[in-house]
Design a protein around this motif. Structure first.
Motif, short mmCIF file in Angstrom:
data_model
loop_
_atom_site.label_atom_id
_atom_site.label_comp_id
_atom_site.label_asym_id
_atom_site.label_seq_id
_atom_site.Cartn_x
_atom_site.Cartn_y
_atom_site.Cartn_z
N LYS A 83 0.83 -1.21 0.00
CA LYS A 83 0.00 0.00 0.00
C LYS A 83 0.87 1.27 0.00
O LYS A 83 0.59 2.23 -0.73
CB LYS A 83 -0.94 -0.02 1.21
CG LYS A 83 -2.01 1.05 1.12
CD LYS A 83 -3.23 0.78 2.00
CE LYS A 83 -4.33 1.78 1.67
NZ LYS A 83 -4.89 2.45 2.84
N VAL A 84 1.92 1.27 0.79
CA VAL A 84 2.84 2.43 0.80
C VAL A 84 3.42 2.65 -0.60
O VAL A 84 3.50 3.79 -1.08
CB VAL A 84 3.98 2.22 1.83
CG1 VAL A 84 5.09 3.25 1.64
CG2 VAL A 84 3.44 2.29 3.25
N LEU A 85 3.81 1.57 -1.25
CA LEU A 85 4.42 1.70 -2.59
C LEU A 85 3.42 2.26 -3.60
O LEU A 85 3.76 3.12 -4.41
CB LEU A 85 4.95 0.34 -3.07
CG LEU A 85 6.16 -0.20 -2.30
CD1 LEU A 85 6.58 -1.55 -2.86
CD2 LEU A 85 7.33 0.79 -2.37
N ILE A 86 2.19 1.77 -3.55
CA ILE A 86 1.17 2.26 -4.50
C ILE A 86 0.87 3.73 -4.22
O ILE A 86 0.79 4.55 -5.14
CB ILE A 86 -0.14 1.44 -4.37
CG1 ILE A 86 0.10 -0.03 -4.71
CG2 ILE A 86 -1.25 2.04 -5.24
CD1 ILE A 86 0.40 -0.32 -6.15
N GLU A 87 0.75 4.09 -2.95
CA GLU A 87 0.41 5.48 -2.63
C GLU A 87 1.55 6.43 -3.01
O GLU A 87 1.31 7.55 -3.47
CB GLU A 87 0.01 5.61 -1.15
CG GLU A 87 -1.36 4.96 -0.94
CD GLU A 87 -1.86 4.97 0.50
OE1 GLU A 87 -3.06 4.78 0.70
OE2 GLU A 87 -1.02 5.14 1.42
N ALA A 88 2.79 5.97 -2.85
CA ALA A 88 3.93 6.80 -3.29
C ALA A 88 3.91 6.94 -4.81
O ALA A 88 4.16 8.03 -5.36
CB ALA A 88 5.24 6.20 -2.81
N ALA A 89 3.61 5.86 -5.50
CA ALA A 89 3.51 5.91 -6.98
C ALA A 89 2.46 6.92 -7.40
O ALA A 89 2.68 7.73 -8.31
CB ALA A 89 3.17 4.52 -7.53
N GLN A 90 1.33 6.90 -6.72
CA GLN A 90 0.22 7.77 -7.10
C GLN A 90 0.53 9.26 -6.95
O GLN A 90 -0.10 10.09 -7.58
CB GLN A 90 -1.02 7.45 -6.25
CG GLN A 90 -1.70 6.16 -6.64
CD GLN A 90 -3.04 6.04 -5.92
OE1 GLN A 90 -3.15 5.36 -4.91
NE2 GLN A 90 -4.06 6.72 -6.43
N MET A 91 1.49 9.59 -6.08
CA MET A 91 1.80 11.01 -5.85
C MET A 91 2.69 11.62 -6.94
O MET A 91 2.95 12.82 -6.92
CB MET A 91 2.42 11.21 -4.46
CG MET A 91 1.42 11.09 -3.32
SD MET A 91 -0.14 11.98 -3.60
CE MET A 91 0.48 13.66 -3.78
N ALA A 92 3.15 10.82 -7.89
CA ALA A 92 3.88 11.41 -9.03
C ALA A 92 2.92 12.34 -9.78
O ALA A 92 1.70 12.21 -9.67
CB ALA A 92 4.38 10.30 -9.95
N ALA A 93 3.49 13.26 -10.53
CA ALA A 93 2.66 14.14 -11.36
C ALA A 93 1.86 13.30 -12.34
O ALA A 93 2.25 12.19 -12.70
CB ALA A 93 3.56 15.12 -12.12
N THR A 94 0.71 13.84 -12.75
CA THR A 94 -0.14 13.16 -13.74
C THR A 94 -0.62 14.21 -14.74
O THR A 94 -1.00 15.31 -14.35
CB THR A 94 -1.32 12.44 -13.05
OG1 THR A 94 -2.35 12.20 -14.02
CG2 THR A 94 -1.92 13.25 -11.92
N SER A 95 -0.57 13.87 -16.02
CA SER A 95 -0.94 14.80 -17.10
C SER A 95 -2.37 15.29 -16.91
O SER A 95 -3.31 14.47 -16.90
CB SER A 95 -0.87 14.10 -18.46
OG SER A 95 0.29 13.32 -18.58
N SER A 96 -2.56 16.59 -16.77
CA SER A 96 -3.90 17.19 -16.66
C SER A 96 -4.80 16.46 -15.65
O SER A 96 -6.01 16.38 -15.86
CB SER A 96 -4.60 17.20 -18.02
OG SER A 96 -3.80 17.81 -18.98
N TYR A 97 -4.18 15.92 -14.60
CA TYR A 97 -4.96 15.26 -13.52
C TYR A 97 -5.70 14.03 -14.03
O TYR A 97 -6.68 13.59 -13.42
CB TYR A 97 -5.95 16.27 -12.93
CG TYR A 97 -6.34 16.04 -11.48
CD1 TYR A 97 -5.67 15.16 -10.66
CD2 TYR A 97 -7.42 16.75 -10.93
CE1 TYR A 97 -6.05 14.97 -9.34
CE2 TYR A 97 -7.81 16.58 -9.61
CZ TYR A 97 -7.12 15.68 -8.83
OH TYR A 97 -7.52 15.50 -7.52
N LEU A 98 -5.26 13.42 -15.13
CA LEU A 98 -6.00 12.31 -15.73
C LEU A 98 -5.83 10.99 -14.97
O LEU A 98 -6.73 10.16 -14.97
CB LEU A 98 -5.57 12.09 -17.19
CG LEU A 98 -5.99 13.18 -18.17
CD1 LEU A 98 -5.42 12.87 -19.56
CD2 LEU A 98 -7.51 13.29 -18.25
#
Lengths: 246, 246
Positions: B28-43
């Motif tokens: 879960k920590v790994l997925i949540e850290a992955a999710q905090m990377a920037a994302t194009s136009s919040y997509l």
């Protein structure tokens, strides 16, 4: 939670910087950290262009529409790059045309550049800089190619501005863990409920941040944007550069 | 050099792990850290599939040809994902077909997944895990789609194995800074000399590591691989999933 994960969890885009420029040493550290990301089959299929020339920055700002493309500590542009591989294949007398024209090479160049870019983002934030990705350079990819004098087998992906932060930015909540993470197989059975709950959370975020003036749902914001016919020219430009010939 | 940059500079692929599995909390920590990377136009145009099922891991190992796809602490597969956007557009009655079929969406999905993946790599290494990207899942993309039950508007990019390291790995020298970094415009005037010098350095590295049994030049290794007609089916699979229709 260790310091590195704390930093990753604290990421936010910064769009306002002081006038202070990055030093040549700082730029070098960032590039070298970027280079240490994994690379597909050791191909290293990307380059990074630093833009310091005032006229070029102004021209890129016009494409992007964002002031911070001109006003920052340093502007980097990440490009997928098979030009050096093309040169090597000519020297060695081996044909790699099938590979260069295949969808696989377009995928690999995009991945390699992006792993490097994210390493740079992490490195920059660890040094106290703020960063923002600039996808809006793809508003006119052909012009970016001309400004940066990119040869065939190279295409620009996005910029990254780095600098000393002049505001705090703000963090946008991500989709719930359960929505992004699937175990053993893709499972979308709860997608509608999860999106509805997420929409409500994002609406509350905007309402609070704008004193009620704005209350977008994530789904409406995102679909409103995707329903516009924008950046349809990316295909032509990428093909002209020698990719996606299949 | 701070601790985070020291960690980034110390990256190496790990291909041998102890039997110890990641806990649900670690995943879960790994997925949540992955999710905090920037994302194009919040997509947020990606998903991550964790694979723990023995049969599925075995099948993915066969596609990859690498034992560590089966033997690791946890196996993640990163997929570019516009399925949720397609669902939302149907609900809202807005057409996004032009976008989904355009080269831009293929680029954005690939970038979004890759920024997230590299954040996960950094997070995992900060926790003492070793990681390795598994691009060889693209040896048979269609079979990966079937194993992971991926719907339309989703395609797999690569896996990432994470686990407690059982060997030290070794670090491969990158292209020189001057070769990757350009200022204000692309400049390839020194490419042939830079590649020749780099070839010599890599040859020395292999010679030392293998007691003289192996002495590959980077250029020959890379071009030898790219001259083979492999992964030409990626194009068909990606199109079947609804991308690159332009």
């Amino acid at each position: 939670m260790n310091d590195i994960i704390r930093q990753l969890m604290n990421h936010r885009s910064i769009r306002k910087f002081t006038d202070e420029k990055l030093t040549a040493d700082e730029v070098k550290v960032l590039i070298e950290a970027a280079q240490m990301a994994a690379t597909s089959s050791y191909l290293q299929a990307y380059s990074i262009i630093g833009v310091t020339d005032g006229e070029k920055k102004k021209a890129l700002r016009e494409i992007s529409g964002q002031a911070y493309v001109e006003e920052n500590g340093h502007l980097f542009v990440f490009v997928a790059d098979f030009y050096r591989h093309q040169l090597m294949s000519e020297r060695l007398g081996e044909k790699i045309d099938d590979y260069l024209g295949a969808t696989e090479s377009f995928l690999v160049g995009t991945v390699d550049a992006s792993l490097a870019a994210q390493n740079m983002a992490v490195a920059a934030e660890s040094m106290g800089f703020g960063i923002c990705y600039i996808g809006s350079l793809r508003n006119d990819m052909q012009q970016v190619i001309e400004i940066l004098e990119l040869p065939e087998h190279v295409y620009p992906l996005y910029g990254m501005v780095v600098g000393h932060p002049a505001d705090k930015g703000s963090q946008k909540e991500r989709l719930p863990f359960e929505h992004i993470y699937h175990e053993n197989g893709y499972d979308s059975s709860d997608y509608q409920e999860e999106i509805a709950a997420y929409d409500a959370a994002i609406m509350a975020y905007y309402r609070e941040r704008t004193d009620g003036k704005r209350a977008d749902k994530w789904s409406e914001q995102v679909i409103g944007m995707l329903s516009q016919k924008t950046r349809l020219d990316v295909d032509d430009v990428v093909k002209k550069q020698g990719f996606l010939k299949q």
